[in-house]
Design an enzyme around this catalytic site. Structure first.
Site, PDB file in Angstrom:
ATOM      1  N   GLY A 110       0.888  -1.182   0.021  1.00 43.60           N
ATOM      2  CA  GLY A 110       0.164   0.012   0.133  1.00 43.60           C
ATOM      3  C   GLY A 110       0.805   1.289   0.063  1.00 43.60           C
ATOM      4  O   GLY A 110       2.292   1.229   0.127  1.00 43.60           O
ATOM      5  N   HIS A 111       0.126   2.468   0.051  1.00 41.57           N
ATOM      6  CA  HIS A 111       0.936   3.909  -0.189  1.00 41.57           C
ATOM      7  C   HIS A 111       1.605   4.222   1.207  1.00 41.57           C
ATOM      8  O   HIS A 111       1.115   3.855   2.335  1.00 41.57           O
ATOM      9  CB  HIS A 111      -0.145   5.019  -0.610  1.00 41.57           C
ATOM     10  CG  HIS A 111      -1.158   5.103   0.489  1.00 41.57           C
ATOM     11  ND1 HIS A 111      -2.299   6.156   0.171  1.00 41.57           N
ATOM     12  CD2 HIS A 111      -1.711   4.532   1.611  1.00 41.57           C
ATOM     13  CE1 HIS A 111      -3.058   5.782   1.026  1.00 41.57           C
ATOM     14  NE2 HIS A 111      -2.807   4.987   1.975  1.00 41.57           N
ATOM     15  N   ASN A 112       2.907   4.719   0.964  1.00 37.54           N
ATOM     16  CA  ASN A 112       3.685   5.084   1.998  1.00 37.54           C
ATOM     17  C   ASN A 112       4.210   4.044   3.017  1.00 37.54           C
ATOM     18  O   ASN A 112       4.918   4.260   3.943  1.00 37.54           O
ATOM     19  CB  ASN A 112       2.945   6.016   3.152  1.00 37.54           C
ATOM     20  CG  ASN A 112       2.137   7.189   2.470  1.00 37.54           C
ATOM     21  OD1 ASN A 112       2.573   7.561   1.164  1.00 37.54           O
ATOM     22  ND2 ASN A 112       1.468   7.821   3.143  1.00 37.54           N
TER      23      ASN A 112
END
Lengths: 352, 352, 352
Positions: B247-249
């Site tokens: 996922g993001h980050n």
């Protein structure tokens, strides 16, 4: 497309009871079928629906036919496997509804001159076919597919858009490979070398192949790795759903079905006629025998010899209830100790 | 390809014991190696296979060499890490067996004039390279790949068919990205706005990047989202299997390996040298320290500080047995209450 | 891009407190925002950060604004939903930072003459658009996408690279479909026919469609099967993450979100405004009501009527601890039996 019951029985077999000169335009479930549709009964639970069905005719087993108390004016096709019979008739109607496949290579496709593409094959737009590839008769490759060098594809196989075959993949006859599937990618094999400062994972070249036998269907976005030294093999008649991952050197036995999101780690062997449920995980280097059913979301970490149903998944319950019991579960050893102490005390009391 | 043991040792190091003018044509496991093949022993369990092996020579550690009771006529390569040694020699043979990569841009590729493509790079058929992309030396892009604007790809990186890089992706040197992988897709971020009638999920623009450092391998159909405001980072030397979702980050520390079907939710951090098993799930916003092993199918919902092995998965057992125990599990609180009552009664009996 | 607070409030609403002629160049979190950036406070936990923030202005709720002990020199935008407000302003800045989309069909795209492509649409390189496809206004199809015959795509929808739409797919307006997604692949339906020697799985033709309503986002490498006879439907406003699998005939209610790696088996219905966690599995033929939350990695095997939070997943703990308790769990029935025996004995002792 309209066919008569006579024509259907002539092609697919079964015993026709009642008039055969009845025009059929398609299939439908018992509760939705109309006067030009054919319905089927495969589960005796729905026997009561037959009388009320508007279907022109019903496919059913001899046993179910004999259970009906009255046989109304409609016609009947009695066949040993009504569900499979239905599927085959449905295939005929579906095929008739599809536009004819145009043989030939689309001008935008890039086909290496050394590839063998029979005149009966259809190669769609934006496809890439590398050197030494051999397509069978009537193979159909939809758009944007990539077929790596030296791969072979059997007669009548269909490969949907954006699928990828790595080099040297072997695909049997009458297979269906869905969009985004990847066949023959490198297995996940690395040798750790962290003795020296720094260090690295050293890639182990994956020089085996992915071999898919005849009549296999592979779902969308499913990936099947090539073998490390030997081959990864999916035997004939297997059906593999979407988003499945199959590691290197795995062998899946004939006619086994694997539902969506399952993962089979490297070097495991699955028997014939197994049913692997959705999101099941199978660890590496285990052997599962024939006719094993693993229910959805279970994990197989040890070999399973024979037929049987295996499980390790819980069904969701209200969160508060789950958390309460999960907290006890995490301290089961303490509960067992208390039980042991009690047993000793009661023994003491009894011996008094 | 044929090389002598002398040539192998000259290139890869190690101590040669026995004759060096022995022609080697490839590698094989101990039990299958023939007179022109090199085998390796990395696990002392297989020490007994050495004597019976037909291998021309065996790679092994000094400790294992010293354990052998007799050293027959064959040759030996003594090296500190026989498995990594084997992998490197196997790479040499595998590279020799592959057709030479032809540098240049295939005429069917669509490359924006502003992209930087060195003469040593190979861009395959049907590839799209958008504006501002920079490819390093000897980068190889197989067919049907899409590389979004402003992405950069380091030297010697290999990207397989049908992979997608969104705009502004950063890929290091010597990476391998497998078919169907997606790098830099939008993270899953929405602000709920259901105060008004109707309402909607308002998309939060994902303006960070996906940054993949050097020597990373990314499996088939794996997806790595771009960051929301900051970047998603996969540090150097990581190996990520097929069907993984990141996922993001997220930040994955150097040399961590993640097996197939695992999912790492947004804003989590995984340490260096971790091993994340197949189908593991890591919740969002957790931190996992260095050298943590999470076994297959487990779920990580809270941060794990330090090294150690973590688990939350059960192995599949026969279904009837599982169901019986699962039903008790769902009522553990009642069992605990009965235990408490018993404890009180026994205490009462003892105090009598 | 630079806008003033006055311009932001004119466009997005809210109450401006303090000077409006303040130049804003972008958004940032409270702890990182500078003198030309707009921050937001959506969680009262971070109220203390406001005073120290370097932000030119802060978006916050009336309740939080009133909680602040002093209102320093900066400006404030008071809005009922600061997070959604932030998202909308961020969208404006993100859109301004992107290169303008060039309408038209790239010369390398293969578009059937019968397809309807408005002048406002953008069709990228290497795209395939089959016969009878209809694109809405301002639809944008990035490179290497395949759109099967007869599909329709609503206004302002964006489809990223290497996505695949099978024939007759229906996509609403303002949808986003990420790279590698597959819409409309065959559902997993086969009739077993192993009565005769040999035997086979007979494919049931999948003649329904995949219907995606307006404002749906579908993640990278997600697959959504077409229906068998009826349609698979994703209702408006749903957000579906990466690597999700949705089987045939599933209906997902409006505004439901499904996190990464989840799988929904065939013929299940999920209500409106549900939140399906990452790697959740939903069995086939179950019904989940509105506003149900299923936490990550849980499995739903029976219908869930109403609102509520449901769970069946354990968090990972140290492996040794887990194994000890898991072994007891596998013998809970024996523990219960021992408890019963103890209860009987204690009863006996009490009755003495």
């Amino acid at each position: 497309m309209t066919v008569t019951l006579d024509q259907i029985v002539a092609r697919f077999g079964g015993d026709l009871i009642g008039g055969g000169n009845v025009a059929i335009e398609g299939l439908a479930p018992l509760d939705r079928a109309g006067a030009h549709q054919l319905a089927f009964l495969s589960n005796p639970l729905y026997l009561a629906q037959v009388a009320d069905s508007g279907a022109a005719a019903v496919i059913l087993s001899r046993a179910d036919f004999d259970k009906l108390t009255g046989h109304d004016g409609r016609s009947w096709i009695v066949a040993p496997n009504p569900y499979a019979y239905f599927a085959r008739v449905a295939q005929m109607f579906a095929a008739a509804a599809e536009p004819a496949v145009v043989a030939g290579v689309h001008p935008s496709a890039v086909v290496d001159p050394s590839a063998v593409v029979p005149a009966s094959a259809s190669v769609g737009p934006q496809v890439v076919i590398e050197a030494g590839v051999r397509l069978g008769e009537r193979v159909r490759i939809v758009g944007n597919v990539f077929i790596g060098r030296g791969s072979t594809i059997g007669d009548d196989t269909l490969i949907y858009a954006n699928a990828t075959l790595y080099h040297a993949s072997v695909i049997g006859a009458r297979c269906i490979i869905h969009a985004g599937a990847v066949i023959g990618s490198d297995g996940f094999g690395f040798a750790p070398d962290f003795t020296a400062a720094g260090g690295e994972w050293v890639k182990i070249p994956q020089v085996g192949r992915a071999v898919i036998e005849d009549d296999v269907e592979i779902g969308a976005s499913t990936s099947i790795d090539r073998g490390a030294m030997a081959d990864t093999v999916i035997e004939r008649g297997c059906k593999i759903d979407n988003q499945v991952q199959i590691g290197h050197n795995v062998r899946v036995g004939a006619y086994t079905v694997i539902a969506g999101c399952a993962g089979i780690a490297g070097s495991s062997t699955i028997g014939r006629h197994c049913m692997i449920g959705g999101a099941v995980g199978v660890a590496g280097h285990v052997t599962i025998g024939d006719r094993v059913i693993v229910t959805a979301k279970s994990g197989v970490s040890k070999s399973i010899p024979g037929p049987g149903v295996y499980t390790s998944a819980f069904p969701a319950v209200p969160n508060a209830e789950w958390n309460k019991n999960a907290a006890i579960m995490r301290n089961l050893d303490k509960m067992r100790d208390r039980l042991r102490q009690l047993e000793a005390k009661v023994k003491g009391l009894q011996e008094k």
